[in-house]
Scaffold this motif. Structure first.
Motif, PDB file in Angstrom:
ATOM      1  N   ALA A 101     -23.020 -35.935  18.008  1.00  0.00           N
ATOM      2  CA  ALA A 101     -22.095 -35.503  19.057  1.00  0.00           C
ATOM      3  C   ALA A 101     -21.711 -36.670  19.958  1.00  0.00           C
ATOM      4  O   ALA A 101     -20.541 -36.818  20.327  1.00  0.00           O
ATOM      5  N   LEU A 121     -10.080 -33.151  21.647  1.00  0.00           N
ATOM      6  CA  LEU A 121     -11.226 -32.239  21.660  1.00  0.00           C
ATOM      7  C   LEU A 121     -10.947 -31.002  20.820  1.00  0.00           C
ATOM      8  O   LEU A 121     -11.800 -30.568  20.040  1.00  0.00           O
ATOM      9  N   ASN A 122      -9.746 -30.441  20.935  1.00  0.00           N
ATOM     10  CA  ASN A 122      -9.380 -29.262  20.138  1.00  0.00           C
ATOM     11  C   ASN A 122      -9.375 -29.580  18.649  1.00  0.00           C
ATOM     12  O   ASN A 122      -9.860 -28.787  17.834  1.00  0.00           O
ATOM     13  N   THR A 164     -12.972 -29.930  17.488  1.00  0.00           N
ATOM     14  CA  THR A 164     -13.604 -28.613  17.430  1.00  0.00           C
ATOM     15  C   THR A 164     -13.165 -27.848  16.188  1.00  0.00           C
ATOM     16  O   THR A 164     -13.993 -27.274  15.473  1.00  0.00           O
ATOM     17  N   GLN A 165     -11.871 -27.848  15.897  1.00  0.00           N
ATOM     18  CA  GLN A 165     -11.359 -27.152  14.717  1.00  0.00           C
ATOM     19  C   GLN A 165     -11.947 -27.732  13.430  1.00  0.00           C
ATOM     20  O   GLN A 165     -12.340 -26.994  12.524  1.00  0.00           O
ATOM     21  N   LEU A 185     -14.808 -29.387  13.083  1.00  0.00           N
ATOM     22  CA  LEU A 185     -16.237 -29.067  12.998  1.00  0.00           C
ATOM     23  C   LEU A 185     -16.466 -27.625  12.572  1.00  0.00           C
ATOM     24  O   LEU A 185     -17.346 -27.344  11.749  1.00  0.00           O
ATOM     25  N   VAL A 186     -15.670 -26.699  13.119  1.00  0.00           N
ATOM     26  CA  VAL A 186     -15.786 -25.294  12.717  1.00  0.00           C
ATOM     27  C   VAL A 186     -15.461 -25.155  11.236  1.00  0.00           C
ATOM     28  O   VAL A 186     -16.187 -24.500  10.478  1.00  0.00           O
ATOM     29  N   THR A 232     -14.388 -15.895  15.881  1.00  0.00           N
ATOM     30  CA  THR A 232     -15.183 -16.960  16.498  1.00  0.00           C
ATOM     31  C   THR A 232     -14.936 -16.954  17.991  1.00  0.00           C
ATOM     32  O   THR A 232     -14.185 -16.129  18.508  1.00  0.00           O
ATOM     33  N   LEU A 263     -13.372 -19.300  19.288  1.00  0.00           N
ATOM     34  CA  LEU A 263     -12.006 -19.798  19.306  1.00  0.00           C
ATOM     35  C   LEU A 263     -11.095 -18.648  18.922  1.00  0.00           C
ATOM     36  O   LEU A 263     -11.566 -17.613  18.486  1.00  0.00           O
TER      37      LEU A 263
END
Length: 94
Positions: free
Chosen positions: A18, A31-32, A35-36, A38-39, A76, A78
Motif C-alpha cells: 500500500a 486513487l479511484n 481502487t478499481q 485492486l478490486v 461492493t 463502491l
C-alpha cells in the motif's frame, strides 16, 4: 491468505504494498483508478481460486474444459458493478 503466513506477516506485506502504491497517487482520479484495479484483481483472484477448488484442477491443467462466460452484479462498497467473466477472468466495465 496462506496457511503458513500469520496475520501479522500478511498485514506487514500489505502495508508495504500500500505504501509503495500510494507513491503514485497524485489526485482523486488516481486513487479511484487504483481502487478499481485492486478490486478487479482481488475479485479475479478469488473467483479463480474458487473455480480451481470447485473443479479440482487449475486453469491450464485440463485442456479446453473451461470455456464459457457469464455476467453478474458485484455489490461492493463502491457503486455496484456488472462484471463480465470469461474463462475465470473478469472484466469490470469503466
Amino acid at each position: 491468505m496462506s496457511k503458513t503466513m500469520n496475520n501479522q506477516d500478511f498485514e506487514q506485506q500489505l502495508q508495504a504494498h500500500a505504501t509503495e502504491l500510494a507513491k503514485g497517487i497524485k489526485s482523486e482520479a488516481d486513487l479511484n483508478t487504483l481502487t478499481q484495479k485492486l478490486v478487479k484483481m482481488t475479485v479475479e483472484a478469488a473467483l479463480s481460486a474458487e473455480l480451481e477448488e470447485h473443479l479440482g484442477y487449475s486453469k491450464h491443467d485440463s485442456g479446453n474444459s473451461r470455456n464459457g462466460s457469464f455476467r453478474f452484479l458485484l455489490p461492493t462498497l463502491l457503486p455496484d458493478r456488472e462484471i463480465f467473466c470469461k474463462l475465470a477472468t473478469c472484466l469490470v466495465p469503466t
